[in-house]
Motif scaffolding. Structure first.
Motif, PDB file in Angstrom:
ATOM      1  N   LEU A 120     -40.675 -35.997 -73.052  1.00  0.00           N
ATOM      2  CA  LEU A 120     -39.311 -35.704 -72.618  1.00  0.00           C
ATOM      3  C   LEU A 120     -39.225 -34.456 -71.757  1.00  0.00           C
ATOM      4  CD1 LEU A 120     -37.495 -36.367 -76.016  1.00  0.00           C
ATOM      5  CD2 LEU A 120     -37.918 -37.992 -74.175  1.00  0.00           C
ATOM      6  N   GLU A 121     -40.371 -33.878 -71.401  1.00  0.00           N
ATOM      7  CA  GLU A 121     -40.342 -32.648 -70.606  1.00  0.00           C
ATOM      8  C   GLU A 121     -39.722 -32.886 -69.234  1.00  0.00           C
ATOM      9  OE1 GLU A 121     -44.295 -31.188 -70.464  1.00  0.00           O
ATOM     10  OE2 GLU A 121     -44.335 -30.548 -72.574  1.00  0.00           O
ATOM     11  N   HIS A 122     -39.964 -34.062 -68.630  1.00  0.00           N
ATOM     12  CA  HIS A 122     -39.376 -34.346 -67.323  1.00  0.00           C
ATOM     13  C   HIS A 122     -37.849 -34.393 -67.399  1.00  0.00           C
ATOM     14  CE1 HIS A 122     -43.114 -35.122 -65.178  1.00  0.00           C
ATOM     15  NE2 HIS A 122     -43.536 -35.809 -66.228  1.00  0.00           N
ATOM     16  N   ILE A 123     -37.321 -34.747 -68.570  1.00  0.00           N
ATOM     17  CA  ILE A 123     -35.868 -34.796 -68.730  1.00  0.00           C
ATOM     18  C   ILE A 123     -35.299 -33.403 -68.981  1.00  0.00           C
ATOM     19  CG2 ILE A 123     -33.991 -35.726 -70.150  1.00  0.00           C
ATOM     20  CD1 ILE A 123     -35.697 -38.159 -70.689  1.00  0.00           C
ATOM     21  N   THR A 124     -35.943 -32.647 -69.867  1.00  0.00           N
ATOM     22  CA  THR A 124     -35.397 -31.338 -70.255  1.00  0.00           C
ATOM     23  C   THR A 124     -35.367 -30.343 -69.102  1.00  0.00           C
ATOM     24  OG1 THR A 124     -37.615 -30.692 -71.012  1.00  0.00           O
ATOM     25  CG2 THR A 124     -36.135 -31.653 -72.643  1.00  0.00           C
ATOM     26  N   GLN A 125     -36.279 -30.448 -68.166  1.00  0.00           N
ATOM     27  CA  GLN A 125     -36.300 -29.471 -67.073  1.00  0.00           C
ATOM     28  C   GLN A 125     -35.165 -29.684 -66.076  1.00  0.00           C
ATOM     29  OE1 GLN A 125     -40.052 -29.947 -65.113  1.00  0.00           O
ATOM     30  NE2 GLN A 125     -39.604 -31.984 -64.323  1.00  0.00           N
ATOM     31  N   HIS A 126     -34.461 -30.817 -66.147  1.00  0.00           N
ATOM     32  CA  HIS A 126     -33.337 -31.082 -65.240  1.00  0.00           C
ATOM     33  C   HIS A 126     -31.982 -30.955 -65.937  1.00  0.00           C
ATOM     34  CE1 HIS A 126     -35.795 -32.517 -61.873  1.00  0.00           C
ATOM     35  NE2 HIS A 126     -36.518 -33.194 -62.745  1.00  0.00           N
ATOM     36  N   VAL A 127     -31.963 -30.636 -67.232  1.00  0.00           N
ATOM     37  CA  VAL A 127     -30.714 -30.677 -67.982  1.00  0.00           C
ATOM     38  C   VAL A 127     -29.688 -29.697 -67.423  1.00  0.00           C
ATOM     39  CG1 VAL A 127     -29.699 -30.113 -70.231  1.00  0.00           C
ATOM     40  CG2 VAL A 127     -31.712 -31.572 -70.101  1.00  0.00           C
ATOM     41  N   SER A 128     -30.105 -28.506 -67.055  1.00  0.00           N
ATOM     42  CA  SER A 128     -29.162 -27.483 -66.595  1.00  0.00           C
ATOM     43  C   SER A 128     -28.510 -27.805 -65.265  1.00  0.00           C
ATOM     44  CB  SER A 128     -29.876 -26.130 -66.496  1.00  0.00           C
ATOM     45  OG  SER A 128     -30.953 -26.201 -65.568  1.00  0.00           O
ATOM     46  N   THR A 129     -28.956 -28.844 -64.582  1.00  0.00           N
ATOM     47  CA  THR A 129     -28.370 -29.207 -63.285  1.00  0.00           C
ATOM     48  C   THR A 129     -27.773 -30.605 -63.292  1.00  0.00           C
ATOM     49  OG1 THR A 129     -30.536 -30.003 -62.506  1.00  0.00           O
ATOM     50  CG2 THR A 129     -29.950 -27.717 -62.035  1.00  0.00           C
ATOM     51  N   LEU A 130     -27.729 -31.282 -64.439  1.00  0.00           N
ATOM     52  CA  LEU A 130     -27.219 -32.644 -64.491  1.00  0.00           C
ATOM     53  C   LEU A 130     -25.696 -32.661 -64.412  1.00  0.00           C
ATOM     54  CD1 LEU A 130     -29.449 -34.329 -67.246  1.00  0.00           C
ATOM     55  CD2 LEU A 130     -29.607 -34.580 -64.767  1.00  0.00           C
ATOM     56  N   SER A 131     -25.171 -33.711 -63.800  1.00  0.00           N
ATOM     57  CA  SER A 131     -23.724 -33.877 -63.680  1.00  0.00           C
ATOM     58  C   SER A 131     -23.195 -34.930 -64.644  1.00  0.00           C
ATOM     59  CB  SER A 131     -23.356 -34.274 -62.242  1.00  0.00           C
ATOM     60  OG  SER A 131     -23.827 -33.343 -61.303  1.00  0.00           O
ATOM     61  N   VAL A 132     -23.883 -36.066 -64.746  1.00  0.00           N
ATOM     62  CA  VAL A 132     -23.412 -37.203 -65.537  1.00  0.00           C
ATOM     63  C   VAL A 132     -24.633 -37.893 -66.135  1.00  0.00           C
ATOM     64  CG1 VAL A 132     -22.203 -39.425 -65.469  1.00  0.00           C
ATOM     65  CG2 VAL A 132     -21.338 -37.529 -64.135  1.00  0.00           C
TER      66      VAL A 132
END
Length: 974
Positions: free
Chosen positions: A44-56
């Motif tokens: 899940l590292e690929h997901i967690t590194q984008h969390v702070s910039t996700l919109s939806v």
């Protein structure tokens, strides 16, 4: 313009699916938060590194492959729970039941703490290849319910403009629409519209209609299935899965169902039991619906004795919740099921039929003791158990109980390869035995049935143990480090779904559960002080926290630090870290403690004789009493009858299953006459219903594996119930969809490469069409705007522009001359010299001065579009030239929007087939395959009303005007 990045499942044996879309303006959309049976947090590292910039976040299916990590991320990833999530109602309900079953059935689902996160002082777990066996805290049932209640429900074909996350840029008119994908109830094909980009995301869809689930909504019913529905036609990019396309002998739906029923009938007629591993709340419903219908139809047929003697069990930790949700989701099912349900509800007498969702022949099992009794029954039975991977859930336990009898049969419904699960996986070992075995001739179904007598498989059985000693210290240090990181990112001192200090374990002291509120406050304050003490400068190196990680907390936790740079900081990073004390209150105000207002004689009684009695001391005035405890009798009374009425009720009713009580009240689990084996399974037996909770489930734990050997004697068969599309389905739809870009995801390398080659041939006739098959983490630029140039508009031209607004976009027609930016005139230079602001002059000078390019060098200046010279404008405005120009209509008018606009103007507008609108019974509006709007009128539509008022024209002219209002009419080139 947009880019696409697969985060999970692309050209991989893992079925987990997750993708990232990045649109113009920094808008990021995460589609699916899938997981697999390994439950590895590292995936899940690929997901967690984008969390702070996700919109939806968008969810497609209620399966482990598409939302298995959703609750894990909400609990353990900072800011993830603050992102708006959108899904259909069945995905929300069935996904919630799935995760409740998952975390109740498997402790390993909580995932182990990565070894890299434990720091230098980590203690490697024995027998664990990754060097860590400490488990994270699993989300509770209440937390899972809260996570899924926060999801925004959507309906099919309902355009919706989502709300962005707090840390997202504006969405710029983003519109998402859900369409049926088949495969599961509520399964979704997402259509994402942003500016000029039209994106269709279709993962794990099924074109074939099934018994319970409808098919994918690709084809238009108004054209008899000859055309794709308008919103999904000619998208900018089609993102499609490739998993499951390589099937050796795909069977039609009817043949597949008959094969399954024949295998079951042959087994139960010989006195054997059938185990069907399936997922918790998605594909298992299709199998249960088929078996329930078969049992109902054969109670009076030639095989009545066989079916009456056999029972069907549906076993999972949340099966009753799944069945309750199913009763309220009739509109999401196939049309035939809805018709039968309406006939059953409205029919009377001879016309009355049995409700299709009347699960009379399905016995629901949630408790382990009930499953053990069902497995001990001498009569034949069919057991539908979670999960299809056999790595968790009741299917694993059922297989171990049935493996020793050669009459039993296990039917695998989905392919589980060693590449997907690993060579030690239970499902992959059964799959290898079925593939390598020799088919038996005893089956009349035509399916391959393999006898596994004498085969032995190895099981890796997980178990949990509480942490002790150095492991507990390492775990506390990890929690402290995580809280500091969460404090820096979220602006508080807690982890998601956690209270400050709730998970810190003190191995030297324990606190009594009967302590007062004041004692509890002191306990939490003490743990908070211990946490602060751990974060001091002297302990920082041991824990692994740097000054950057502490943030502004370094002012109170750093030794010799008296200053902190708050420039360019946001939120709590700009404020001194002071935490105000919390006050407890209720609806009447601040809480008061009765013991603070005791009279002197009452205090003497408490300190005197009553203090000698332990019972009286525990139940003294102002002290807490456990629920159900008997209150002490007042002085002077001889009777010892309890005065707490609630305690009588609690003693009368032993712990019972609420769902079972509801089922008994509604008659869902009615016993069949003549079945004497059900006495030991009756829900009326309260002792059998009650199961004590695992005492070791509280507190931090570690996972320990033990190796077991299981000898097989049962038979193994495989019937494909995955419910995925076939290669021929996509080959038929691709020429009709005509996507400009095709991106393949969710499949192994062989499936993806095979499908990519087929699609390249199909799209060879489409101009600028490309096929992509990216790897995990590989970015794909899927934008169609490949020929784009940057230029400037002169100030004279900008003043003459007349903008028109179409769906949030500004459109204007330009006629100008492209050239180099002109040098500033003498007046401009003098005006600049007189300006007192030198900064403004410095900013203007490099933009206005244009130096000629040197020989062999390209000009670095951006070209400028300026007004045409006056003689050129006059020549282009001659009558002869002007007569050949035609206005251009820009925009995409939706028939549904036109219908709403006409109704607001007082007209009657009704749909007459998809893409056709009838207005006032005299004017027909059609939208062709190319998007062209056609307006046809009878004689009555052209007539003008007798009493014509302002704004009231004939129907034809009103419709024409409304169509033009939805489009931008741009004049032709002059």
């Amino acid at each position: 313009m947009f880019t696409f990045t697969p985060l999970l499942g692309a050209q991989s044996a893992s079925p987990a699916s997750s993708s990232l879309l990045e649109l113009d303006g920094g808008v990021k959309i995460l589609i699916d938060v899938g997981w697999d049976s390994s439950f590895a947090a590292s995936k899940l590292e690929h997901i967690t590194q984008h969390v702070s910039t996700l919109s939806v976040i968008l969810l497609t299916h209620p399966t482990l492959d598409h939302l298995g990590a959703y609750a894990h991320c909400c609990k353990n990833v900072p800011q993830f729970s603050r992102i708006p999530v959108y899904a259909t109602i069945p995905v929300i309900n069935l996904g919630r039941a799935l995760l409740e079953d998952l975390y109740a059935s498997s402790k390993v689902a909580a995932s182990v703490v990565p070894a890299s996160a434990l720091g230098t002082g980590s203690v490697a777990g024995e027998g664990d290849n990754e060097g860590s066996n400490i488990l994270l805290q699993a989300p509770t049932v209440e937390e899972i319910a809260g996570y899924f209640n926060a999801i925004n429900p959507l309906k099919y074909s309902q355009p919706h403009q989502p709300i962005p996350s707090p840390f997202s840029p504006p969405l710029g008119g983003l519109t998402v629409t859900a369409y049926s994908a088949g495969h599961t109830l509520g399964g979704t094909i997402w259509h994402i519209q942003h500016g000029l980009e039209s994106i269709v995301y279709a993962a794990d869809w099924n074109q074939t209609r099934e018994n319970l689930s409808p098919g994918a909504a690709w084809l238009s019913s108004s054209t008899g299935g000859a055309e794709i529905i308008e919103p999904l036609r000619q998208p900018t990019a089609l993102i499609c899965s490739s998993r499951g396309i390589e099937k050796a002998n795909p069977l039609p739906r009817k043949k597949r169902d008959d094969t399954l029923v024949t295998l079951i009938r042959d087994t139960i007629s010989q006195g054997g039991k059938v185990l069907i591993p399936a997922d918790t709340s998605a594909r298992i419903l299709e199998i249960a619906f088929i078996l329930n219908q078969v049992w109902r139809e054969n109670m009076d047929g030639p095989h009545a004795a066989t079916y009456k003697n056999a029972r069907i069990y549906m076993a999972s930790k949340s099966t009753k919740a799944t069945m309750r949700y199913l009763q309220s989701m009739l509109e999401w099912m196939d049309e035939s099921v809805m018709r039968d349900a309406e006939a059953a509800m409205t029919g009377k007498g001879k016309d009355a039929t049995v409700h299709p969702l009347d699960w009379t022949h399905i016995k629901q099992i949630e408790k382990q003791s009930h499953l053990e009794k069902a497995l001990r029954r001498k009569s034949p039975s069919v057991i539908l158990a979670s999960d299809s991977s056999l790595e968790w859930g009741y299917s694993r336990q059922a297989l171990q109980a049935l493996a020793g009898d050669s009459r039993n049969l296990v039917i695998m419904t989905d392919k589980v390869t060693p590449e997907e699960q690993g060579p030690s996986g239970l499902g992959s070992q059964l799959w290898n035995h079925w593939q390598d075995g020799t088919a038996q001739s005893s089956s009349h179904s035509g399916a391959k049935v393999v006898d596994s007598s004498g085969a032995s498989i190895q099981l890796r059985q997980p178990d949990t143990q509480p942490l002790e000693g150095d492991e507990l210290l390492v775990y506390n240090q990890y929690l402290a480090r995580q809280r500091q990181l969460h404090s820096t990112q979220q602006g508080d001192n807690t982890m998601p779904g956690d209270t400050a200090g709730a998970d810190l374990i003190d191995d030297q002291a324990s606190v009594s559960s009967e302590s007062s509120d004041e004692d509890e406050d002191a306990e939490h304050q003490g743990k908070a002080l211990n946490l602060s003490n751990q974060m001091t400068q002297s302990h920082k190196r041991k824990v692994g926290i740097s000054n950057e990680d502490l943030g502004i907390n370094v002012l109170i936790k750093g030794k010799g630090v008296y200053d902190y740079d708050v420039r360019n900081k946001r939120g709590r990073e700009k404020v001194f870290p002071f935490m105000a004390p919390k006050h407890r209150s209720d609806e009447f105000g601040d809480l008061i403690k009765p013991e603070d207002y005791l009279r002197a004689e009452e205090k003497d009684d408490m300190d005197g004789a009553d203090a000698k009695d332990d019972t009286a001391q525990d139940n003294a005035l102002g002290q807490k009493r456990k629920w159900g405890d008997v209150a002490p009798a007042p002085k002077g009374r001889r009777d010892s009858k309890p005065q707490n009425k609630r305690s009588k009720v609690e003693k009368k009713h032993e712990p019972d299953d609420i769902d079972a009580a509801i089922a008994r009240a509604t008659g869902e689990n009615v016993k069949e006459n003549g079945d004497g084996d059900d006495d030991d399974e009756s829900d009326s037996n309260e002792e059998s219903d009650y199961e004590p909770e695992d005492a070791s489930s509280e507190g931090p734990q570690k996972v320990v594996y033990s190796d077991l050997s299981l000898e097989l004697h049962l038979k193994i068969a495989y019937v494909d119930f995955s419910g995925l599309f076939e290669k021929r389905d996509l080959q038929m739809l691709i020429p009709l969809i005509r996507p400009r870009k095709l991106i393949l995801i969710s499949g192994d390398q062989g499936e993806t490469a095979s499908l990519a080659g087929e699609c390249r041939e199909l799209l060879s006739g489409v101009s600028a069409a490309e096929v992509f098959s990216p790897l995990i983490g590989e970015l794909v630029d899927a934008s169609v705007d490949t020929n784009a140039w940057s230029l400037k508009l002169s100030s004279r031209l900008v003043k003459k522009l007349v903008w028109q607004n179409v769906k949030g976009l500004g459109i204007v027609a330009l006629t100008g001359q492209l050239g180099a930016e002109p040098a500033p005139s003498a007046d401009d230079k003098k005006e600049a010299e007189d300006d007192s602001a030198r900064k403004k002059l410095k900013l203007i000078k490099p933009e206005t001065e244009v130096k000629p390019a040197a020989d062999g060098e390209a000009a670095a200046a951006i070209p400028v579009l300026d007004l045409l010279p006056q003689p050129t404008i006059t020549s282009l405005s001659t009558p002869a030239q002007h007569s050949t120009t035609h206005p251009i209509h820009v925009g995409d008018l939706r028939i549904a929007d036109l219908r709403a606009l006409l109704r607001s103007l007082g007209h009657q507008a009704e749909f007459r087939g998809e893409g056709t609108l009838l207005v006032d019974g005299s004017v027909v509006v059609r939208k062709g395959a190319s998007g062209k709007i056609e307006v046809e009128s009878a004689a009555g539509g052209l007539a003008v009303p007798q009493y014509r008022t302002a704004g009231r024209e004939g129907t034809f002219w009103a419709v024409r005007k409304a169509v033009y209002q939805g489009l931008a009419v741009v004049a032709g080139s002059r």
